[in-house]
Design a protein around this motif. Structure first.
Motif, mmCIF file in Angstrom:
data_model
loop_
_atom_site.group_PDB
_atom_site.id
_atom_site.type_symbol
_atom_site.label_atom_id
_atom_site.label_comp_id
_atom_site.label_asym_id
_atom_site.label_seq_id
_atom_site.Cartn_x
_atom_site.Cartn_y
_atom_site.Cartn_z
ATOM 1 N N MET A 64 0.834 -1.213 0.000
ATOM 2 C CA MET A 64 0.000 0.000 0.000
ATOM 3 C C MET A 64 0.861 1.253 0.000
ATOM 4 O O MET A 64 1.916 1.291 0.619
ATOM 5 N N GLU A 65 0.351 2.260 -0.699
ATOM 6 C CA GLU A 65 1.004 3.571 -0.720
ATOM 7 C C GLU A 65 -0.054 4.649 -0.617
ATOM 8 O O GLU A 65 -1.026 4.645 -1.375
ATOM 9 N N PHE A 66 0.135 5.582 0.327
ATOM 10 C CA PHE A 66 -0.778 6.714 0.438
ATOM 11 C C PHE A 66 -0.514 7.696 -0.689
ATOM 12 O O PHE A 66 0.627 7.986 -1.015
ATOM 13 N N VAL A 67 -1.573 8.201 -1.284
ATOM 14 C CA VAL A 67 -1.500 9.173 -2.368
ATOM 15 C C VAL A 67 -1.973 10.538 -1.880
ATOM 16 O O VAL A 67 -1.434 11.576 -2.254
ATOM 17 N N GLU A 68 -2.984 10.530 -1.029
ATOM 18 C CA GLU A 68 -3.606 11.748 -0.507
ATOM 19 C C GLU A 68 -4.099 11.420 0.890
ATOM 20 O O GLU A 68 -4.545 10.304 1.145
ATOM 21 N N PHE A 69 -3.993 12.379 1.815
ATOM 22 C CA PHE A 69 -4.432 12.067 3.167
ATOM 23 C C PHE A 69 -4.872 13.322 3.903
ATOM 24 O O PHE A 69 -4.092 14.231 4.126
ATOM 25 N N SER A 70 -6.154 13.358 4.260
ATOM 26 C CA SER A 70 -6.699 14.420 5.095
ATOM 27 C C SER A 70 -7.896 13.846 5.838
ATOM 28 O O SER A 70 -8.314 12.710 5.583
ATOM 29 N N VAL A 71 -8.473 14.615 6.733
ATOM 30 C CA VAL A 71 -9.660 14.166 7.458
ATOM 31 C C VAL A 71 -10.820 13.950 6.488
ATOM 32 O O VAL A 71 -11.623 13.039 6.659
ATOM 33 N N ASP A 72 -10.900 14.759 5.440
ATOM 34 C CA ASP A 72 -12.026 14.696 4.502
ATOM 35 C C ASP A 72 -11.869 13.680 3.377
ATOM 36 O O ASP A 72 -12.855 13.270 2.777
ATOM 37 N N ARG A 73 -10.640 13.264 3.093
ATOM 38 C CA ARG A 73 -10.428 12.335 1.976
ATOM 39 C C ARG A 73 -9.042 11.710 2.099
ATOM 40 O O ARG A 73 -8.037 12.423 2.208
ATOM 41 N N ALA A 74 -9.021 10.390 2.073
ATOM 42 C CA ALA A 74 -7.747 9.669 2.113
ATOM 43 C C ALA A 74 -7.736 8.690 0.943
ATOM 44 O O ALA A 74 -8.730 8.010 0.683
ATOM 45 N N VAL A 75 -6.611 8.636 0.232
ATOM 46 C CA VAL A 75 -6.496 7.784 -0.952
ATOM 47 C C VAL A 75 -5.205 6.979 -0.854
ATOM 48 O O VAL A 75 -4.153 7.517 -0.512
ATOM 49 N N ALA A 76 -5.314 5.675 -1.168
ATOM 50 C CA ALA A 76 -4.135 4.815 -1.195
ATOM 51 C C ALA A 76 -4.284 3.812 -2.328
ATOM 52 O O ALA A 76 -5.392 3.486 -2.752
ATOM 53 N N THR A 77 -3.147 3.335 -2.813
ATOM 54 C CA THR A 77 -3.136 2.326 -3.864
ATOM 55 C C THR A 77 -2.519 1.035 -3.324
ATOM 56 O O THR A 77 -1.794 1.051 -2.318
ATOM 57 N N MET A 78 -2.800 -0.060 -4.039
ATOM 58 C CA MET A 78 -2.249 -1.357 -3.673
ATOM 59 C C MET A 78 -2.166 -2.209 -4.935
ATOM 60 O O MET A 78 -3.117 -2.243 -5.723
#
Length: 143
Positions: free
Chosen positions: A29-43
């Motif tokens: 897994m790798e985080f792409v975007e991270f905040s309280v309102d939106r978090a995105v990760a790939t795998m």
């Protein structure tokens, strides 16, 4: 485990400093975007499949729980800890190659509980799984 970051710190910096945990790292897994309102990760699909070559449903759930729990902990703030108390998933399509992306958005951000929905999609943007996680927020014990 380290405490959560100040509320004004960049979410990706906070997530990188905290780490995703051994399981998430093993799964690529790798985080792409991270905040309280939106978090995105790939795998990656490779390495996370069933014997028949399909992405393992449990892998979708690990991606969802990692995103939802981390987002809940960022929301919880310093001195508090979010822990998962319920998770469910509906798998609607299978991936056999490439990378999947999880997008986590809050459904409820309360003082003692959060609920997040994570939509996992393939590289063509087709939804593969929908995960919902509920986290309880509690105070960390004082030393």
């Amino acid at each position: 485990m380290t405490d959560t970051a100040p509320t004004d710190e960049n979410g990706l910096v906070w997530a990188a400093r905290r780490g995703m945990g051994a399981l998430a790292e093993k799964m690529g897994m790798e985080f792409v975007e991270f905040s309280v309102d939106r978090a995105v990760a790939t795998m990656p699909v490779e390495g996370n499949t069933q014997p028949v070559g399909l992405m393992h449903g449990g892998a979708y759930v690990v991606l969802g729980e990692s995103l939802g729990s981390m987002a809940a902990n960022l929301h919880a703030g310093p001195g508090r800890l979010a822990v998962g108390i319920d998770i469910n998933a509906t798998h609607t399509r299978s991936a056999t190659s490439g990378v999947v992306t999880g997008v986590c958005t809050p459904v409820h951000l309360g003082r003692s509980m959060t609920v997040h929905e994570i939509a996992v999609s393939d590289e063509q943007g087709r939804r593969l799984s929908t995960i919902r996680i509920t986290n309880m927020i509690k105070d960390l014990p004082r030393d």
